[in-house]
Motif scaffolding. Structure first.
Motif, PDB file in Angstrom:
ATOM      1  N   PHE A  35       0.826  -1.202   0.000  1.00 22.24           N
ATOM      2  CA  PHE A  35       0.000   0.000   0.000  1.00 22.24           C
ATOM      3  C   PHE A  35       0.864   1.257   0.000  1.00 22.24           C
ATOM      4  O   PHE A  35       0.493   2.274  -0.578  1.00 22.24           O
ATOM      5  CB  PHE A  35      -0.947  -0.011   1.196  1.00 22.24           C
ATOM      6  CG  PHE A  35      -2.054   0.997   1.095  1.00 22.24           C
ATOM      7  CD1 PHE A  35      -2.733   1.181  -0.095  1.00 22.24           C
ATOM      8  CD2 PHE A  35      -2.423   1.763   2.181  1.00 22.24           C
ATOM      9  CE1 PHE A  35      -3.758   2.119  -0.203  1.00 22.24           C
ATOM     10  CE2 PHE A  35      -3.436   2.691   2.097  1.00 22.24           C
ATOM     11  CZ  PHE A  35      -4.113   2.872   0.902  1.00 22.24           C
ATOM     12  N   PHE A  36       2.025   1.198   0.650  1.00 19.79           N
ATOM     13  CA  PHE A  36       2.985   2.303   0.560  1.00 19.79           C
ATOM     14  C   PHE A  36       3.349   2.559  -0.899  1.00 19.79           C
ATOM     15  O   PHE A  36       3.421   3.709  -1.348  1.00 19.79           O
ATOM     16  CB  PHE A  36       4.257   1.972   1.343  1.00 19.79           C
ATOM     17  CG  PHE A  36       4.299   2.561   2.718  1.00 19.79           C
ATOM     18  CD1 PHE A  36       4.106   3.918   2.934  1.00 19.79           C
ATOM     19  CD2 PHE A  36       4.541   1.760   3.823  1.00 19.79           C
ATOM     20  CE1 PHE A  36       4.149   4.469   4.210  1.00 19.79           C
ATOM     21  CE2 PHE A  36       4.580   2.287   5.097  1.00 19.79           C
ATOM     22  CZ  PHE A  36       4.385   3.647   5.295  1.00 19.79           C
ATOM     23  N   PHE A  37       3.596   1.497  -1.636  1.00 22.87           N
ATOM     24  CA  PHE A  37       3.941   1.628  -3.049  1.00 22.87           C
ATOM     25  C   PHE A  37       2.790   2.260  -3.837  1.00 22.87           C
ATOM     26  O   PHE A  37       3.004   3.113  -4.699  1.00 22.87           O
ATOM     27  CB  PHE A  37       4.288   0.260  -3.640  1.00 22.87           C
ATOM     28  CG  PHE A  37       5.554  -0.354  -3.109  1.00 22.87           C
ATOM     29  CD1 PHE A  37       6.515   0.430  -2.483  1.00 22.87           C
ATOM     30  CD2 PHE A  37       5.797  -1.719  -3.232  1.00 22.87           C
ATOM     31  CE1 PHE A  37       7.696  -0.133  -1.990  1.00 22.87           C
ATOM     32  CE2 PHE A  37       6.970  -2.286  -2.761  1.00 22.87           C
ATOM     33  CZ  PHE A  37       7.920  -1.490  -2.133  1.00 22.87           C
ATOM     34  N   SER A  69       3.516  -1.075 -17.582  1.00 25.69           N
ATOM     35  CA  SER A  69       4.179  -1.368 -16.305  1.00 25.69           C
ATOM     36  C   SER A  69       3.479  -2.516 -15.586  1.00 25.69           C
ATOM     37  O   SER A  69       4.138  -3.395 -15.007  1.00 25.69           O
ATOM     38  CB  SER A  69       4.190  -0.130 -15.420  1.00 25.69           C
ATOM     39  OG  SER A  69       4.953   0.919 -16.002  1.00 25.69           O
ATOM     40  N   ILE A  70       2.148  -2.528 -15.629  1.00 26.46           N
ATOM     41  CA  ILE A  70       1.391  -3.585 -14.958  1.00 26.46           C
ATOM     42  C   ILE A  70       1.627  -4.933 -15.622  1.00 26.46           C
ATOM     43  O   ILE A  70       1.920  -5.938 -14.954  1.00 26.46           O
ATOM     44  CB  ILE A  70      -0.118  -3.234 -14.950  1.00 26.46           C
ATOM     45  CG1 ILE A  70      -0.365  -2.010 -14.065  1.00 26.46           C
ATOM     46  CG2 ILE A  70      -0.946  -4.421 -14.461  1.00 26.46           C
ATOM     47  CD1 ILE A  70      -1.771  -1.450 -14.165  1.00 26.46           C
ATOM     48  N   VAL A  71       1.526  -4.959 -16.944  1.00 29.25           N
ATOM     49  CA  VAL A  71       1.742  -6.212 -17.687  1.00 29.25           C
ATOM     50  C   VAL A  71       3.168  -6.708 -17.487  1.00 29.25           C
ATOM     51  O   VAL A  71       3.409  -7.897 -17.219  1.00 29.25           O
ATOM     52  CB  VAL A  71       1.439  -6.016 -19.183  1.00 29.25           C
ATOM     53  CG1 VAL A  71       1.833  -7.264 -19.980  1.00 29.25           C
ATOM     54  CG2 VAL A  71      -0.035  -5.695 -19.390  1.00 29.25           C
ATOM     55  N   PHE A  72       4.145  -5.811 -17.611  1.00 26.51           N
ATOM     56  CA  PHE A  72       5.556  -6.178 -17.451  1.00 26.51           C
ATOM     57  C   PHE A  72       5.815  -6.741 -16.062  1.00 26.51           C
ATOM     58  O   PHE A  72       6.511  -7.754 -15.906  1.00 26.51           O
ATOM     59  CB  PHE A  72       6.435  -4.942 -17.685  1.00 26.51           C
ATOM     60  CG  PHE A  72       7.889  -5.172 -17.406  1.00 26.51           C
ATOM     61  CD1 PHE A  72       8.690  -5.855 -18.313  1.00 26.51           C
ATOM     62  CD2 PHE A  72       8.471  -4.713 -16.225  1.00 26.51           C
ATOM     63  CE1 PHE A  72      10.044  -6.073 -18.060  1.00 26.51           C
ATOM     64  CE2 PHE A  72       9.814  -4.925 -15.961  1.00 26.51           C
ATOM     65  CZ  PHE A  72      10.597  -5.601 -16.883  1.00 26.51           C
ATOM     66  N   SER A  73       5.235  -6.133 -15.038  1.00 27.34           N
ATOM     67  CA  SER A  73       5.461  -6.571 -13.670  1.00 27.34           C
ATOM     68  C   SER A  73       4.898  -7.968 -13.435  1.00 27.34           C
ATOM     69  O   SER A  73       5.545  -8.811 -12.795  1.00 27.34           O
ATOM     70  CB  SER A  73       4.820  -5.581 -12.692  1.00 27.34           C
ATOM     71  OG  SER A  73       5.124  -5.920 -11.357  1.00 27.34           O
ATOM     72  N   PHE A  74       3.709  -8.228 -13.958  1.00 30.74           N
ATOM     73  CA  PHE A  74       3.116  -9.551 -13.791  1.00 30.74           C
ATOM     74  C   PHE A  74       3.943 -10.618 -14.507  1.00 30.74           C
ATOM     75  O   PHE A  74       4.113 -11.735 -14.001  1.00 30.74           O
ATOM     76  CB  PHE A  74       1.686  -9.555 -14.312  1.00 30.74           C
ATOM     77  CG  PHE A  74       0.712  -8.851 -13.401  1.00 30.74           C
ATOM     78  CD1 PHE A  74       1.004  -8.658 -12.065  1.00 30.74           C
ATOM     79  CD2 PHE A  74      -0.490  -8.381 -13.896  1.00 30.74           C
ATOM     80  CE1 PHE A  74       0.112  -8.006 -11.227  1.00 30.74           C
ATOM     81  CE2 PHE A  74      -1.391  -7.732 -13.055  1.00 30.74           C
ATOM     82  CZ  PHE A  74      -1.093  -7.548 -11.715  1.00 30.74           C
ATOM     83  N   ILE A  75       4.470 -10.278 -15.673  1.00 29.03           N
ATOM     84  CA  ILE A  75       5.324 -11.223 -16.405  1.00 29.03           C
ATOM     85  C   ILE A  75       6.594 -11.503 -15.614  1.00 29.03           C
ATOM     86  O   ILE A  75       7.021 -12.660 -15.469  1.00 29.03           O
ATOM     87  CB  ILE A  75       5.671 -10.670 -17.806  1.00 29.03           C
ATOM     88  CG1 ILE A  75       4.431 -10.629 -18.691  1.00 29.03           C
ATOM     89  CG2 ILE A  75       6.765 -11.526 -18.461  1.00 29.03           C
ATOM     90  CD1 ILE A  75       4.653  -9.964 -20.037  1.00 29.03           C
ATOM     91  N   MET A  76       7.205 -10.442 -15.063  1.00 26.22           N
ATOM     92  CA  MET A  76       8.429 -10.613 -14.286  1.00 26.22           C
ATOM     93  C   MET A  76       8.178 -11.419 -13.020  1.00 26.22           C
ATOM     94  O   MET A  76       9.038 -12.202 -12.593  1.00 26.22           O
ATOM     95  CB  MET A  76       9.034  -9.249 -13.949  1.00 26.22           C
ATOM     96  CG  MET A  76       9.546  -8.474 -15.155  1.00 26.22           C
ATOM     97  SD  MET A  76      10.759  -9.405 -16.139  1.00 26.22           S
ATOM     98  CE  MET A  76      12.127  -9.496 -14.983  1.00 26.22           C
ATOM     99  N   TYR A 103       2.258  -2.106  -8.461  1.00 29.39           N
ATOM    100  CA  TYR A 103       1.637  -1.391  -7.336  1.00 29.39           C
ATOM    101  C   TYR A 103       1.666   0.114  -7.580  1.00 29.39           C
ATOM    102  O   TYR A 103       0.667   0.812  -7.378  1.00 29.39           O
ATOM    103  CB  TYR A 103       2.366  -1.709  -6.026  1.00 29.39           C
ATOM    104  CG  TYR A 103       2.192  -3.129  -5.547  1.00 29.39           C
ATOM    105  CD1 TYR A 103       0.935  -3.631  -5.226  1.00 29.39           C
ATOM    106  CD2 TYR A 103       3.297  -3.972  -5.401  1.00 29.39           C
ATOM    107  CE1 TYR A 103       0.781  -4.926  -4.778  1.00 29.39           C
ATOM    108  CE2 TYR A 103       3.154  -5.272  -4.953  1.00 29.39           C
ATOM    109  CZ  TYR A 103       1.896  -5.752  -4.642  1.00 29.39           C
ATOM    110  OH  TYR A 103       1.752  -7.040  -4.198  1.00 29.39           O
ATOM    111  N   PHE A 104       2.811   0.624  -8.001  1.00 34.64           N
ATOM    112  CA  PHE A 104       2.941   2.052  -8.297  1.00 34.64           C
ATOM    113  C   PHE A 104       2.014   2.447  -9.443  1.00 34.64           C
ATOM    114  O   PHE A 104       1.400   3.520  -9.411  1.00 34.64           O
ATOM    115  CB  PHE A 104       4.389   2.379  -8.653  1.00 34.64           C
ATOM    116  CG  PHE A 104       5.376   2.112  -7.565  1.00 34.64           C
ATOM    117  CD1 PHE A 104       5.551   3.021  -6.528  1.00 34.64           C
ATOM    118  CD2 PHE A 104       6.139   0.959  -7.555  1.00 34.64           C
ATOM    119  CE1 PHE A 104       6.475   2.787  -5.517  1.00 34.64           C
ATOM    120  CE2 PHE A 104       7.058   0.707  -6.552  1.00 34.64           C
ATOM    121  CZ  PHE A 104       7.226   1.619  -5.523  1.00 34.64           C
ATOM    122  N   ALA A 105       1.933   1.575 -10.462  1.00 39.58           N
ATOM    123  CA  ALA A 105       1.085   1.875 -11.615  1.00 39.58           C
ATOM    124  C   ALA A 105      -0.394   1.883 -11.229  1.00 39.58           C
ATOM    125  O   ALA A 105      -1.159   2.732 -11.703  1.00 39.58           O
ATOM    126  CB  ALA A 105       1.335   0.857 -12.726  1.00 39.58           C
TER     127      ALA A 105
END
Length: 254
Positions: free
Chosen positions: A51-53, A181-188, A208-210
Motif C-alpha cells: 500500500f505504501f507503493f 508497467s502492470i503487464v511487465f510486472s506480472f510477467i516478471m 503497485y505504483f502503476a
C-alpha cells in the motif's frame, strides 16, 4: 496537447493512509501478544508495504503530471530529484547509521539478539542496493532495521525510473506507460517465481505504483468522475473503509 495550468491539491487523508500502512508494517515486526486485538493485523505487513507503493505511485504521478502540464510539456528533473533526495535521504541515512551502531550498542549493554540472515554489505546499503543483496542470498539482513530497507530501495528506484519516464513521454502516452508497467510486472513475477527468485525489486513491484498512478491520472484528466465520487454518501465511504480493514484481517488470519 495544451492544458490549462493547474494548482496542486494537498491530500489530507494521505496522513491517515500512510499511518495505516506504517501500522501494518510495524505490527508485523513487533512482538504483539496473541490475546491482543492488534494481533489480527500483525500478519499483514506485506499489505502495508504494498500500500505504501500504491500511495507513492499516486502522489508521484500526480506531481509529475502537474509538472508536465505547468511547464509546457517538460519536467524540471533536477528540481524533482532534489525534492525526492531531501525527503528520503536524511531519514534513510540516519536509519542506516543506527543500524551500523546497533550490534555495538547491544553488545555494550549485553543484550542478546538474533543473528539470522546475512551480514549487510554496507556499500550496497548506502547506495540503495540492499534489496538485490537480499534477492541474491534469499535472506534478509541480520541487523535491524535494515531488514525492512529493501522497500525503501524499491521506492528510490521507482523515483528514478518514473521521473525519467515522464520526462521523455507525452501526456497522451501516460496510459500506455501504466498498462505496460502492470503487464511487465506480472510477467516478471511469473519469471522470478519460475526461477525461485524473491520478488524484491522494482521490476516485480512496479504494478503497485502503476495501480496507484491510475487514480492520479483520473483525478487530473477526468474531473467529471471525481465530482461524481464527491456526491457519494459518507455512509458508503465509511462502509467501504470498514470492508477494506475487514478484508485485511480476513486474509491474514484465514
Amino acid at each position: 496537447m495544451n492544458f490549462t495550468k493547474k494548482g496542486r491539491v494537498h491530500f489530507h487523508t494521505f496522513d491517515s493512509l500512510r499511518f495505516l500502512s506504517f501500522l501494518l508494517v510495524f505490527l508485523r515486526h513487533s512482538p504483539v501478544p496473541e490475546d491482543s486485538f492488534l494481533y489480527y493485523f500483525s500478519k499483514q505487513g506485506g499489505i502495508g508495504v504494498s500500500f505504501f507503493f500504491v500511495l507513492s505511485g499516486f502522489l508521484i504521478t500526480y506531481i509529475l503530471i502537474l509538472e508536465k502540464i505547468n511547464n509546457n510539456g517538460t519536467i524540471p528533473l533536477k528540481k524533482f530529484f532534489m525534492r525526492r533526495i531531501l525527503r528520503i535521504w536524511p531519514l534513510y541515512y540516519v536509519m542506516v547509521l543506527f543500524a551500523i551502531c546497533t550490534p555495538f550498542i547491544l553488545d555494550f549493554f549485553n543484550i542478546s539478539y538474533s543473528n539470522e540472515g546475512y551480514q549487510p554489505n554496507w556499500l550496497l546499503t548506502l547506495t540503495f542496493l540492499e534489496n538485490y543483496m537480499a534477492m541474491y542470498t534469499n535472506q534478509l539482513p541480520n541487523v535491524s532495521p535494515i531488514t525492512v530497507i529493501w522497500s525503501l530501495c524499491i521506492e528510490e528506484h521507482f523515483y528514478i525510473f518514473w521521473g525519467l519516464a515522464f520526462y521523455f513521454i507525452s501526456l497522451k502516452n501516460i496510459p500506455k506507460l501504466l498498462l505496460g508497467s502492470i503487464v511487465f510486472s506480472f510477467i516478471m513475477q511469473m519469471v522470478y517465481e519460475k526461477l525461485q527468485i524473491p520478488t524484491l525489486d522494482l521490476f516485480t513491484n512496479i504494478h503497485y505504483f502503476a495501480f496507484g498512478a491510475i487514480p492520479a491520472y483520473i483525478f487530473v484528466f477526468r474531473e467529471d468522475l471525481i465530482q461524481k465520487l464527491e456526491t457519494v454518501s459518507a455512509v458508503y465511504k465509511y462502509s467501504y473503509a470498514f470492508l477494506v480493514l475487514a478484508f485485511i484481517v480476513f486474509i491474514g488470519n484465514s
